[in-house]
Design an enzyme around this catalytic site. Structure first.
Site, PDB file in Angstrom:
ATOM      1  N   ARG A  72      72.717  18.510  13.939  1.00 34.55           N
ATOM      2  CA  ARG A  72      73.102  18.910  15.303  1.00 34.55           C
ATOM      3  C   ARG A  72      74.251  18.017  15.795  1.00 34.55           C
ATOM      4  NH1 ARG A  72      68.025  18.846  19.105  1.00 34.55           N
ATOM      5  NH2 ARG A  72      67.419  20.716  17.978  1.00 34.55           N
ATOM      6  N   ARG A 141      69.780  13.224  25.076  1.00 33.05           N
ATOM      7  CA  ARG A 141      70.372  14.222  24.162  1.00 33.05           C
ATOM      8  C   ARG A 141      71.742  14.695  24.648  1.00 33.05           C
ATOM      9  NH1 ARG A 141      66.403  16.871  21.198  1.00 33.05           N
ATOM     10  NH2 ARG A 141      64.652  15.490  20.792  1.00 33.05           N
ATOM     11  N   LYS A 204      61.920  12.462  23.957  1.00 31.26           N
ATOM     12  CA  LYS A 204      63.250  13.028  24.172  1.00 31.26           C
ATOM     13  C   LYS A 204      63.591  13.041  25.663  1.00 31.26           C
ATOM     14  CE  LYS A 204      62.346  16.987  22.178  1.00 31.26           C
ATOM     15  NZ  LYS A 204      62.188  18.424  21.798  1.00 31.26           N
ATOM     16  N   LYS A 206      66.574  14.705  28.542  1.00 30.87           N
ATOM     17  CA  LYS A 206      67.653  15.689  28.645  1.00 30.87           C
ATOM     18  C   LYS A 206      68.323  15.662  30.006  1.00 30.87           C
ATOM     19  CE  LYS A 206      65.581  18.486  25.133  1.00 30.87           C
ATOM     20  NZ  LYS A 206      65.032  19.780  24.747  1.00 30.87           N
ATOM     21  N   CYS A 425      65.093  31.405  20.583  1.00 31.08           N
ATOM     22  CA  CYS A 425      65.182  30.146  19.839  1.00 31.08           C
ATOM     23  C   CYS A 425      65.294  30.461  18.353  1.00 31.08           C
ATOM     24  CB  CYS A 425      63.955  29.289  20.119  1.00 31.08           C
ATOM     25  SG  CYS A 425      62.489  29.895  19.277  1.00 31.08           S
ATOM     26  N   CYS A 431      62.448  26.477  11.511  1.00 33.46           N
ATOM     27  CA  CYS A 431      61.709  25.606  12.423  1.00 33.46           C
ATOM     28  C   CYS A 431      60.278  25.381  11.937  1.00 33.46           C
ATOM     29  CB  CYS A 431      61.671  26.200  13.829  1.00 33.46           C
ATOM     30  SG  CYS A 431      60.740  25.148  14.947  1.00 33.46           S
ATOM     31  N   CYS A 470      57.279  29.592  19.657  1.00 35.93           N
ATOM     32  CA  CYS A 470      56.118  28.750  19.968  1.00 35.93           C
ATOM     33  C   CYS A 470      56.246  28.285  21.407  1.00 35.93           C
ATOM     34  CB  CYS A 470      56.014  27.577  18.981  1.00 35.93           C
ATOM     35  SG  CYS A 470      56.985  26.131  19.434  1.00 35.93           S
ATOM     36  N   CYS A 474      62.141  26.160  23.597  1.00 36.17           N
ATOM     37  CA  CYS A 474      63.539  25.832  23.288  1.00 36.17           C
ATOM     38  C   CYS A 474      64.550  26.802  23.897  1.00 36.17           C
ATOM     39  CB  CYS A 474      63.732  25.729  21.781  1.00 36.17           C
ATOM     40  SG  CYS A 474      62.750  24.418  21.053  1.00 36.17           S
TER      41      CYS A 474
HETATM   42 FE1  SRM Z   1      63.890  22.435  20.893  1.00 33.28          FE
HETATM   43  C1  SRM Z   1      61.634  20.929  18.856  1.00 33.28           C
HETATM   44  C2  SRM Z   1      65.365  23.847  18.249  1.00 33.28           C
HETATM   45  C3  SRM Z   1      66.461  23.282  22.870  1.00 33.28           C
HETATM   46  C4  SRM Z   1      61.912  21.880  23.653  1.00 33.28           C
HETATM   47  N1  SRM Z   1      63.582  22.328  18.883  1.00 33.28           N
HETATM   48  C5  SRM Z   1      62.627  21.602  18.235  1.00 33.28           C
HETATM   49  C6  SRM Z   1      62.858  21.622  16.726  1.00 33.28           C
HETATM   50  C7  SRM Z   1      63.689  20.429  16.374  1.00 33.28           C
HETATM   51  C8  SRM Z   1      61.567  21.738  15.861  1.00 33.28           C
HETATM   52  C9  SRM Z   1      60.909  20.479  15.354  1.00 33.28           C
HETATM   53  O1  SRM Z   1      60.664  19.535  16.157  1.00 33.28           O
HETATM   54  O2  SRM Z   1      60.578  20.455  14.177  1.00 33.28           O
HETATM   55  C10 SRM Z   1      63.636  22.942  16.609  1.00 33.28           C
HETATM   56  C11 SRM Z   1      64.564  23.064  15.399  1.00 33.28           C
HETATM   57  C12 SRM Z   1      64.675  24.510  14.988  1.00 33.28           C
HETATM   58  C13 SRM Z   1      65.735  24.768  14.002  1.00 33.28           C
HETATM   59  O3  SRM Z   1      65.397  25.173  12.867  1.00 33.28           O
HETATM   60  O4  SRM Z   1      66.914  24.634  14.315  1.00 33.28           O
HETATM   61  C14 SRM Z   1      64.257  23.039  17.980  1.00 33.28           C
HETATM   62  N2  SRM Z   1      65.638  23.284  20.574  1.00 33.28           N
HETATM   63  C15 SRM Z   1      66.038  23.901  19.441  1.00 33.28           C
HETATM   64  C16 SRM Z   1      67.301  24.702  19.637  1.00 33.28           C
HETATM   65  C17 SRM Z   1      68.210  24.723  18.427  1.00 33.28           C
HETATM   66  C18 SRM Z   1      66.908  26.110  20.087  1.00 33.28           C
HETATM   67  C19 SRM Z   1      67.986  27.145  20.078  1.00 33.28           C
HETATM   68  O5  SRM Z   1      67.663  28.228  19.621  1.00 33.28           O
HETATM   69  O6  SRM Z   1      69.096  26.906  20.537  1.00 33.28           O
HETATM   70  C20 SRM Z   1      67.870  23.958  20.867  1.00 33.28           C
HETATM   71  C21 SRM Z   1      68.730  22.792  20.482  1.00 33.28           C
HETATM   72  C22 SRM Z   1      69.275  22.133  21.700  1.00 33.28           C
HETATM   73  C23 SRM Z   1      70.282  21.065  21.432  1.00 33.28           C
HETATM   74  O7  SRM Z   1      71.407  21.405  21.096  1.00 33.28           O
HETATM   75  O8  SRM Z   1      69.950  19.886  21.623  1.00 33.28           O
HETATM   76  C24 SRM Z   1      66.588  23.456  21.509  1.00 33.28           C
HETATM   77  N3  SRM Z   1      64.171  22.482  22.884  1.00 33.28           N
HETATM   78  C25 SRM Z   1      65.291  22.963  23.513  1.00 33.28           C
HETATM   79  C26 SRM Z   1      65.029  23.153  24.908  1.00 33.28           C
HETATM   80  C27 SRM Z   1      66.001  23.728  25.925  1.00 33.28           C
HETATM   81  C28 SRM Z   1      66.837  22.656  26.541  1.00 33.28           C
HETATM   82  O9  SRM Z   1      66.807  21.497  26.121  1.00 33.28           O
HETATM   83  O10 SRM Z   1      67.565  22.970  27.495  1.00 33.28           O
HETATM   84  C29 SRM Z   1      63.715  22.767  25.124  1.00 33.28           C
HETATM   85  C30 SRM Z   1      62.938  22.880  26.456  1.00 33.28           C
HETATM   86  C31 SRM Z   1      63.333  21.858  27.440  1.00 33.28           C
HETATM   87  C32 SRM Z   1      62.499  20.632  27.277  1.00 33.28           C
HETATM   88  O11 SRM Z   1      62.812  19.827  26.411  1.00 33.28           O
HETATM   89  O12 SRM Z   1      61.487  20.499  27.987  1.00 33.28           O
HETATM   90  C33 SRM Z   1      63.188  22.340  23.847  1.00 33.28           C
HETATM   91  N4  SRM Z   1      62.084  21.489  21.200  1.00 33.28           N
HETATM   92  C34 SRM Z   1      61.436  21.436  22.393  1.00 33.28           C
HETATM   93  C35 SRM Z   1      60.147  20.829  22.188  1.00 33.28           C
HETATM   94  C36 SRM Z   1      59.059  20.571  23.272  1.00 33.28           C
HETATM   95  C37 SRM Z   1      59.282  19.284  23.986  1.00 33.28           C
HETATM   96  C38 SRM Z   1      58.146  18.950  24.913  1.00 33.28           C
HETATM   97  O13 SRM Z   1      58.379  18.288  25.934  1.00 33.28           O
HETATM   98  O14 SRM Z   1      56.999  19.277  24.630  1.00 33.28           O
HETATM   99  C39 SRM Z   1      60.060  20.553  20.799  1.00 33.28           C
HETATM  100  C40 SRM Z   1      58.867  19.910  20.054  1.00 33.28           C
HETATM  101  C41 SRM Z   1      58.727  18.438  20.300  1.00 33.28           C
HETATM  102  O15 SRM Z   1      59.605  17.768  20.843  1.00 33.28           O
HETATM  103  O16 SRM Z   1      57.670  17.943  19.938  1.00 33.28           O
HETATM  104  C42 SRM Z   1      61.286  20.991  20.217  1.00 33.28           C
HETATM  105 FE1  SF4 Z   2      60.855  26.072  16.996  1.00 35.60          FE
HETATM  106 FE2  SF4 Z   2      59.171  26.475  18.991  1.00 35.60          FE
HETATM  107 FE3  SF4 Z   2      61.586  25.493  19.487  1.00 35.60          FE
HETATM  108 FE4  SF4 Z   2      61.355  27.975  18.776  1.00 35.60          FE
HETATM  109  S1  SF4 Z   2      60.482  27.091  20.657  1.00 35.60           S
HETATM  110  S2  SF4 Z   2      62.811  26.522  17.902  1.00 35.60           S
HETATM  111  S3  SF4 Z   2      59.657  27.940  17.360  1.00 35.60           S
HETATM  112  S4  SF4 Z   2      60.004  24.475  18.340  1.00 35.60           S
END
Ligand code: SRM
Ligand code: SF4
Length: 559
Positions: A72, A141, A204, A206, A425, A431, A470, A474
């Site tokens: 990323r 981030r 994390k 943001k 997502c 993922c 899930c 994201c």
């Molecule tokens: Fe996310 C974890 C993809 C934005 C909340 N996210 C992941 C992981 C890294 C899975 C993992 O931990 O093994 C995913 C990788 C998937 C892949 O194969 O690429 C993943 N997140 C993404 C992306 C690529 C989704 C997309 O389709 O664009 C976004 C990348 C953003 C970036 O450039 O940095 C992405 N993730 C977000 C957002 C939206 C935002 O930030 O505006 C959220 C919700 C906002 C928030 O953080 O509350 C988000 N991602 C999560 C979470 C839940 C965090 C939590 O507080 O519980 C996880 C899981 C974790 O952290 O344990 C996670």
């Molecule tokens: Fe993976 Fe869940 Fe984030 Fe989708 S919402 S990219 S399934 S961690």
């Protein structure tokens, strides 16, 4: 006393995020890194993943999972040059899975990189004057900022503020330069991290800046947000927002999405001091024992906003003024050619689920490559997984238009409002946390949703629809008007009732439903909306007004 989460020791003992990463990279013959290094790798901007489509088959063949790495990029405010675009495209084609993935936080992801190519990939990203530092892991981030320059004369200032925030919160360790760029090796104790300390953040973190009237960054879903306030067209300061977050866990009532609260107003000059005070308060008070309870939203929820504001004011040495008035009119992008105040032109292209690849009938990667070859402005990645061709001189518009037409990049113009604004997502197959499809299911889902809306004559109405594989959120599903949140393969929770501008959480309406059940429920709701809506009333607002959703406790009219 509760014990620290295991990752706390990994971070603290990592000697400034070095761990044994350098050795892990050369371990043969596995395509994997050592376990602790997999966790540290995240803070360098990469994730170890495996191809879930072939996981079972490889297990049966007694082969190790097909390990691959996601990388990323750090791209504050989502801005990059055409030269950088071309280099990243070349990297995706040469070392990745021949796709660029635009994320919901305005940056690029590469998928499918093998361990052997990880270091060359990082080096090539650095050669384009970009990096991947701190784009994943327990740090601040990629910093987002409203993407469309035509919306306001203060756009450039806001993008600059996003860059300053991003730089300010970069870890001070030289580990990244040592490991990936062959910089000089550490001799002695690791560098001091003045903001983070040796254990970095509990979770994390943001940050984003919104420029009203656009809430494209979904400011209320961010840990730390700044809503730009303009006076006579100039940036006067920001309303501070704190404590938003989307992540939740199915069946765990202690976890939930939360909207950020507006804490007060600060002048532009206080941006870094206030941001640092928020980050260090979370560093010191965030829960390091339970990862599911470690985000800033829980710290604030439990200690209260007044306590948090006191702490931030004390640390920053300033008093926040009362918040100023602001208004958001939506969280989507604006498509088509738009002229900015500086007379340049901008055209936002729809990129479905952010995936830029060449597929039969839709050569997006090639098309955007050809545009990057002639484009003299820059590119802006939007928080809605789209891309804006920005800063185009009037004379260049025709050439860009003809490339858009030739490569069929006019998806926005050919689609309905719901298909233009939908987010998905990544989910399967990369993922590790995905329970259901999202990105790969989006095209089919949109066809069905469009058909339902058309049946009721509502195909031209805007509607924010989001799907995730899930509950982690994201694609920020819990502020959408309609959201499907993955539960198991082919099964989703249906949430409804967001307001179309990212300022209201939706409500869980049906649990664990399949496609047929979703279409039935959706059809009934849309039919009622079509028959009984007030003039111009959005879907989410209609559902609230007519109380067609289970009202959360405390809401007007709730039991
Ligand atoms: Fe996310 C974890 C993809 C934005 C909340 N996210 C992941 C992981 C890294 C899975 C993992 O931990 O093994 C995913 C990788 C998937 C892949 O194969 O690429 C993943 N997140 C993404 C992306 C690529 C989704 C997309 O389709 O664009 C976004 C990348 C953003 C970036 O450039 O940095 C992405 N993730 C977000 C957002 C939206 C935002 O930030 O505006 C959220 C919700 C906002 C928030 O953080 O509350 C988000 N991602 C999560 C979470 C839940 C965090 C939590 O507080 O519980 C996880 C899981 C974790 O952290 O344990 C996670
Ligand atoms: Fe993976 Fe869940 Fe984030 Fe989708 S919402 S990219 S399934 S961690």
């Amino acid at each position: 006393m509760a014990t620290l989460a295991p990752i706390e020791a990994v971070k603290a003992q990592s000697r400034g995020l070095r761990g044994t990463l350098a050795d892990s990279l050369t371990d043969a013959p596995s395509g994997s890194l050592r376990e602790h290094d997999q966790q540290l790798l995240r803070l360098h901007g990469s994730y170890q993943q495996d191809d879930r489509d072939v996981r079972e088959e490889r297990r049966l063949q007694k082969l190790e999972p097909q390990w691959r790495f996601m990388v990323r990029v750090r791209l504050p405010a989502g801005v990059c040059t055409p030269a950088q675009w071309l280099s990243l495209d070349e990297l995706a084609t040469g070392l990745g899975n021949a796709s660029l993935r635009l994320t919901t936080r305005q940056t690029f992801q590469f998928h499918g990189i093998i361990k052997h190519d990880l270091k060359p990939a990082m080096q090539r990203i650095n050669a384009t004057l970009l990096d991947t530092i701190a784009t994943c892991g327990d740090v601040n981030r990629n910093v987002m900022a409203s993407s469309n320059p035509i919306e306001s004369p203060a756009h450039a200032e806001v993008a600059q503020c996003a860059r300053r925030l991003s730089e300010h919160f970069l870890p001070h360790t030289r580990a990244y330069h040592e490991i990936w760029l062959d910089g000089a090796k550490l001799d002695g104790s690791p560098e001091v991290e003045p903001i983070y300390g040796a254990s970095y953040l509990p979770r994390k973190f943001k940050a984003a800046i919104a420029l009203p009237p656009s809430n494209d960054v979904d400011i209320f879903t961010q840990d730390l947000g700044f809503i730009a306030i303009l006076e006579r067209g100039r940036l006067a300061g920001f309303n501070l927002t704190v404590g938003g977050g989307m992540g939740t866990t199915h069946g765990d009532a202690a976890t939930h999405p939360r909207l950020a609260e507006v804490a007060g107003f600060l002048p532009v000059e206080a941006l870094l001091e206030v941001a640092e005070a928020v980050v260090t308060t979370q560093r010191d008070f965030g829960d390091r024992t339970n990862r599911k309870h470690a985000r800033l939203k829980y710290t604030i929820e439990e200690r209260g906003l007044p306590w948090f504001i006191d702490e931030v004011e004390y640390r920053a040495g300033i008093k926040l003024a009362p918040a100023r008035a602001f208004h958001f009119d939506g969280n989507g992008d604006r498509f088509g050619w738009l002229r900015a105040l500086d007379e340049t032109w901008h055209r936002t292209l729809r990129v479905r689920a952010g995936r830029i690849a060449d597929v039969p009938g839709a050569p997006l990667l090639t098309g955007l490559r050809e545009i990057a070859r002639i484009h003299r402005g820059d590119f802006r990645l939007t928080p809605n997984q789209n891309v804006t061709i920005a800063g185009v001189a009037i004379d260049d518009r025709r050439r860009i238009d003809s490339l858009i037409a030739h490569f069929g990049l006019d998806l926005a113009e050919r689609g309905t409002p719901v298909s233009r604004d939908a987010l998905a997502c990544v989910a399967l197959p990369t993922c590790a946390l995905a329970m259901a499809e999202a990105e790969r299911y989006l095209p089919k889902l949109l066809t069905q949703v469009d058909a339902t809306l058309t049946r009721h004559g509502l195909q031209d109405e805007p509607m924010v629809l989001r799907i995730t594989g899930c509950p982690n959120g994201c694609a920020r599903p819990y502020v959408a008007e309609v959201a499907l949140v993955g539960k198991a393969l082919g099964r989703y929770n249906l949430h409804i009732g967001g307001d179309g501008s990212g300022a209201r959480l939706n409500v869980l309406y049906r649990e664990n439903i399949d496609e047929a059940e979703f279409l039935r429920e959706f059809d009934a709701l849309v039919a009622a909306w079509g028959a009984q809506r007030a003039a111009g009333e959005r879907f989410g607002d209609f559902l609230w007004r007519t109380q067609r959703l289970p009202l959360p406790s405390g809401a007007p009219g709730a039991a």
